[in-house]
Design an enzyme around this catalytic site. Structure first.
Site, PDB file in Angstrom:
ATOM      1  N   LYS A 281       0.838  -1.203   0.000  1.00 41.42           N
ATOM      2  CA  LYS A 281       0.000   0.000   0.000  1.00 41.42           C
ATOM      3  C   LYS A 281       0.875   1.256   0.000  1.00 41.42           C
ATOM      4  CE  LYS A 281      -3.838  -0.390   2.607  1.00 41.42           C
ATOM      5  NZ  LYS A 281      -4.699  -0.669   3.811  1.00 41.42           N
TER       6      LYS A 281
ATOM      7  N   ARG B  69     -10.864  14.569   6.980  1.00 36.63           N
ATOM      8  CA  ARG B  69     -11.718  15.454   6.173  1.00 36.63           C
ATOM      9  C   ARG B  69     -13.145  14.950   6.261  1.00 36.63           C
ATOM     10  NH1 ARG B  69     -12.881  11.601   2.236  1.00 36.63           N
ATOM     11  NH2 ARG B  69     -11.155  10.235   1.679  1.00 36.63           N
TER      12      ARG B  69
HETATM   13  P1  ADP Z   1     -14.613   8.356   0.945  1.00 36.85           P
HETATM   14  O1  ADP Z   1     -14.635   7.303   1.972  1.00 36.85           O
HETATM   15  O2  ADP Z   1     -14.891   9.707   1.437  1.00 36.85           O
HETATM   16  O3  ADP Z   1     -15.371   7.964  -0.261  1.00 36.85           O
HETATM   17  P2  ADP Z   1     -12.432   7.953  -0.778  1.00 36.85           P
HETATM   18  O4  ADP Z   1     -11.149   7.333  -0.335  1.00 36.85           O
HETATM   19  O5  ADP Z   1     -13.341   7.158  -1.646  1.00 36.85           O
HETATM   20  O6  ADP Z   1     -13.121   8.409   0.539  1.00 36.85           O
HETATM   21  O7  ADP Z   1     -12.118   9.322  -1.483  1.00 36.85           O
HETATM   22  C1  ADP Z   1     -13.078  10.303  -1.788  1.00 36.85           C
HETATM   23  C2  ADP Z   1     -12.669  11.087  -2.995  1.00 36.85           C
HETATM   24  O8  ADP Z   1     -11.392  11.643  -2.829  1.00 36.85           O
HETATM   25  C3  ADP Z   1     -12.609  10.262  -4.238  1.00 36.85           C
HETATM   26  O9  ADP Z   1     -13.032  11.077  -5.304  1.00 36.85           O
HETATM   27  C4  ADP Z   1     -11.148   9.915  -4.349  1.00 36.85           C
HETATM   28  O10 ADP Z   1     -10.811   9.690  -5.696  1.00 36.85           O
HETATM   29  C5  ADP Z   1     -10.491  11.134  -3.780  1.00 36.85           C
HETATM   30  N1  ADP Z   1      -9.219  10.879  -3.056  1.00 36.85           N
HETATM   31  C6  ADP Z   1      -9.078  10.383  -1.818  1.00 36.85           C
HETATM   32  N2  ADP Z   1      -7.806  10.329  -1.444  1.00 36.85           N
HETATM   33  C7  ADP Z   1      -7.082  10.804  -2.464  1.00 36.85           C
HETATM   34  C8  ADP Z   1      -5.687  11.013  -2.692  1.00 36.85           C
HETATM   35  N3  ADP Z   1      -4.760  10.717  -1.782  1.00 36.85           N
HETATM   36  N4  ADP Z   1      -5.314  11.514  -3.874  1.00 36.85           N
HETATM   37  C9  ADP Z   1      -6.242  11.829  -4.800  1.00 36.85           C
HETATM   38  N5  ADP Z   1      -7.561  11.667  -4.644  1.00 36.85           N
HETATM   39  C10 ADP Z   1      -7.983  11.165  -3.504  1.00 36.85           C
HETATM   40  P1  ADP Z   2      -7.574   4.159   0.685  1.00 39.60           P
HETATM   41  O1  ADP Z   2      -6.665   5.119   1.389  1.00 39.60           O
HETATM   42  O2  ADP Z   2      -7.300   4.064  -0.757  1.00 39.60           O
HETATM   43  O3  ADP Z   2      -9.003   4.389   1.046  1.00 39.60           O
HETATM   44  P2  ADP Z   2      -7.580   1.905   2.534  1.00 39.60           P
HETATM   45  O4  ADP Z   2      -6.379   1.568   3.323  1.00 39.60           O
HETATM   46  O5  ADP Z   2      -8.677   2.613   3.233  1.00 39.60           O
HETATM   47  O6  ADP Z   2      -7.136   2.722   1.250  1.00 39.60           O
HETATM   48  O7  ADP Z   2      -8.149   0.576   1.875  1.00 39.60           O
HETATM   49  C1  ADP Z   2      -9.165   0.625   0.894  1.00 39.60           C
HETATM   50  C2  ADP Z   2      -9.898  -0.718   0.858  1.00 39.60           C
HETATM   51  O8  ADP Z   2      -8.979  -1.774   0.517  1.00 39.60           O
HETATM   52  C3  ADP Z   2     -10.501  -1.160   2.179  1.00 39.60           C
HETATM   53  O9  ADP Z   2     -11.781  -0.604   2.380  1.00 39.60           O
HETATM   54  C4  ADP Z   2     -10.541  -2.668   2.014  1.00 39.60           C
HETATM   55  O10 ADP Z   2     -11.620  -3.063   1.213  1.00 39.60           O
HETATM   56  C5  ADP Z   2      -9.256  -2.940   1.249  1.00 39.60           C
HETATM   57  N1  ADP Z   2      -8.142  -3.228   2.179  1.00 39.60           N
HETATM   58  C6  ADP Z   2      -7.235  -2.351   2.648  1.00 39.60           C
HETATM   59  N2  ADP Z   2      -6.353  -2.934   3.470  1.00 39.60           N
HETATM   60  C7  ADP Z   2      -6.702  -4.232   3.546  1.00 39.60           C
HETATM   61  C8  ADP Z   2      -6.182  -5.383   4.236  1.00 39.60           C
HETATM   62  N3  ADP Z   2      -5.096  -5.300   5.011  1.00 39.60           N
HETATM   63  N4  ADP Z   2      -6.806  -6.579   4.067  1.00 39.60           N
HETATM   64  C9  ADP Z   2      -7.885  -6.678   3.274  1.00 39.60           C
HETATM   65  N5  ADP Z   2      -8.423  -5.642   2.597  1.00 39.60           N
HETATM   66  C10 ADP Z   2      -7.852  -4.425   2.718  1.00 39.60           C
END
Ligand code: ADP
Ligand code: ADP
Ligand code: MG
Length: 470
Positions: free
Chosen positions: A169, A309
């Site tokens: 990640k 946020r």
């Molecule tokens: P939420 O749980 O609020 O849906 P998401 O992780 O899906 O959070 O992100 C919400 C929005 O912000 C989406 O449009 C996603 O593409 C954008 N986004 C989130 N984190 C980042 C990042 N680190 N860089 C660019 N876009 C991001």
């Molecule tokens: P982002 O910053 O892109 O939102 P997250 O760390 O929140 O990334 O992970 C996004 C999604 O990926 C989670 O909601 C879950 O579905 C999957 N995921 C992330 N980490 C794990 C893990 N350790 N094991 C299984 N699924 C995971």
């Protein structure tokens, strides 16, 4: 003097600049105007005719359609704030909302950033640093790497200690992007530098970390509000129905939690947020491991990340708690201490959100920009639409595909499901393809209706459906 008495008198924020677009810009403008603040929209070339521009009290053009030249352009946004004399900037979600340098630049310009301070964003927005904060606060994290991955050999060492399969990640990742599966040393070797390069390109930060894959996980997250001293939680949201690790259907409360587990989960989020002196609205995301669940045993939960946020799916929390989260964010930024105590927050009924995207579910979710030729939204009891659409609006290809969030509330989960079906059928949208048919199909599924699903469920369900249709 106006003839009505205002319920709120802004202390510092008489004018707020909304540094975002789409439905969330509209959402923030509404909250600001209700508080008696002047709301200023910013817009790119593609957004000249946006609903946010039409609703805002003032609007300022900040650059070309490409987000890097407009909504991600710190100096253009700061110039706009100076030009209109705003005291504060609300970043919404995505774009610059979790960018610590942006938050710092806003403060350095003598303005209020509606969110936590830059330092908090730095510690909690960095996903590896957030894991460390959680461990320090005694909150369980997914078994994973310690510190930074310094080299491929270091990654292999750590991976063997953690155990495969695991996920690679990005420390700065978000939006479900840049997460890769490694089943063994070879996978990890093959993907390490590609993942680094991709993270650098996508997030401007190539650092990576490792986490053990939890095979049967539910994504459950806790909403919190803090004022830098006190922190309260507003219970949880269940967000396990995901495609490519992006949420598409969310509900509150989670059908998976017992009352005792709910209390423990929410209490851990408060402890963690308090340990960093959190200010503003934030979400602590957890994975709930169900693999050892059953026979009277609860599963285990692990913290994965914090979003510093407002989140896309915040309206379902507003529906079950009656708290307007964006309003509270603005009041906290305006210098007001938290008005609500934990005992004021009660859970009532059930809420569901369906994300309606401009995508064609029958063609691999291909984006479907275009002109909305006809539009009629559902209405009636328990229905909320957060959207920037209007008849004649052209959905542009430059930004993400979210068209609207359909949110329903009802007294029970079963009633909310029925209400959601009714509301989806009431939608009349022409000109762009949308994910409405997908949601209608999901609401026919007995496991989803029974609350029995995890983060793998939707993709497996879609595969099975494709096969049965071909
Ligand atoms: P939420 O749980 O609020 O849906 P998401 O992780 O899906 O959070 O992100 C919400 C929005 O912000 C989406 O449009 C996603 O593409 C954008 N986004 C989130 N984190 C980042 C990042 N680190 N860089 C660019 N876009 C991001
Ligand atoms: P982002 O910053 O892109 O939102 P997250 O760390 O929140 O990334 O992970 C996004 C999604 O990926 C989670 O909601 C879950 O579905 C999957 N995921 C992330 N980490 C794990 C893990 N350790 N094991 C299984 N699924 C995971
Ligand atoms: Mg996340």
């Amino acid at each position: 003097m106006s003839s009505h008495e205002s319920f709120y008198l802004p202390r510092h924020i008489r004018k707020v600049l909304v540094a975002n677009r789409g439905e969330i810009a509209v959402r923030i403008i509404r909250a600001a105007q209700e508080l008696g603040m002047v709301a200023v929209a910013v817009y790119s070339d593609a957004d000249r005719d946006s609903l946010a521009v039409q609703m805002a009290d003032e609007s300022i053009h900040i650059g070309p359609s490409h987000a890097t030249k407009s909504y991600l352009n710190t100096s253009a946004i700061l110039d706009a704030a100076r030009q209109c004399g705003a005291q504060a900037i609300h970043p919404g979600y995505g774009f610059l909302s979790e960018n610590a340098s942006f938050a710092q630049a806003v403060t350095d310009a003598g303005l209020i950033f509606v969110g936590p301070d830059a330092e908090t964003i730095r510690t909690m927005g960095d996903k590896a640093a957030a894991r460390t904060s959680a461990q320090r606060a005694g909150v369980p994290t997914v078994p994973g790497s310690e510190g930074e991955l310094t080299s491929i050999d270091n990654a292999i060492d750590q991976a063997r200690r953690i155990g495969y399969p695991l996920l690679i990640k990005a420390v700065a990742g978000g939006g479900g992007r840049g997460i890769r599966l490694a089943e063994n040393d070879n996978d990890l070797r093959a993907q390490f530098s590609v993942a680094q390069a991709e993270a650098q390109a996508a997030f401007g930060d190539g650092r990576l970390y490792l986490e053990r894959l939890i095979r049967q996980a539910r994504h459950i997250e806790v909403q919190i509000l803090g004022d830098g001293k006190e922190v309260i939680h507003l219970y949880e949201r269940e967000c396990s129905l995901q495609r490519r690790r992006q949420k598409i259907f969310e509900e509150a409360p989670s059908p998976a939690l017992t009352p005792a587990l709910r209390e423990a989960l929410c209490a851990s989020a408060v402890v963690l947020a308090k340990s960093v002196g959190y200010r503003g609205a934030g979400t602590l995301e957890y994975l709930y491991d169900e693999s050892r669940c059953g026979a009277g045993e609860d599963g285990e939960f692990f913290f994965i990340e914090m979003n510093t946020r407002i989140q896309v799916e915040h309206p379902i929390t507003e529906a079950v708690t009656g708290v307007d989260l964006v309003r509270e964010m603005l009041r906290i930024a305006d210098g007001e201490p938290l008005r609500l105590e934990q005992k004021d927050i009660t859970l009532r009924g059930a809420a569901i959100e369906c994300r309606l995207n401009a995508e064609d579910p029958d063609r691999q979710f291909m984006p479907s920009p275009g002109k909305v030729s006809a539009l009629r939204w559902p209405a009636g009891p328990g229905i909320r639409i957060d959207s920037m659409l209007y008849p004649g609006y052209t959905v542009s290809p430059y930004y993400d595909s979210l068209l609207a969030k359909l949110v329903v509330w009802d007294e029970s989960r079963a009633a909310a499901l029925a209400r959601m079906r009714r509301a989806l059928r009431e939608i009349h949208l022409e000109g762009v393809k949308s994910t409405v048919p997908l949601h209608l199909a999901l609401l026919e599924d007995p496991n989803i209706c029974g609350g029995r699903y995890n983060t793998n469920y939707l993709e497996t369900w879609m595969e099975a459906r494709k096969e049965s249709q071909s």
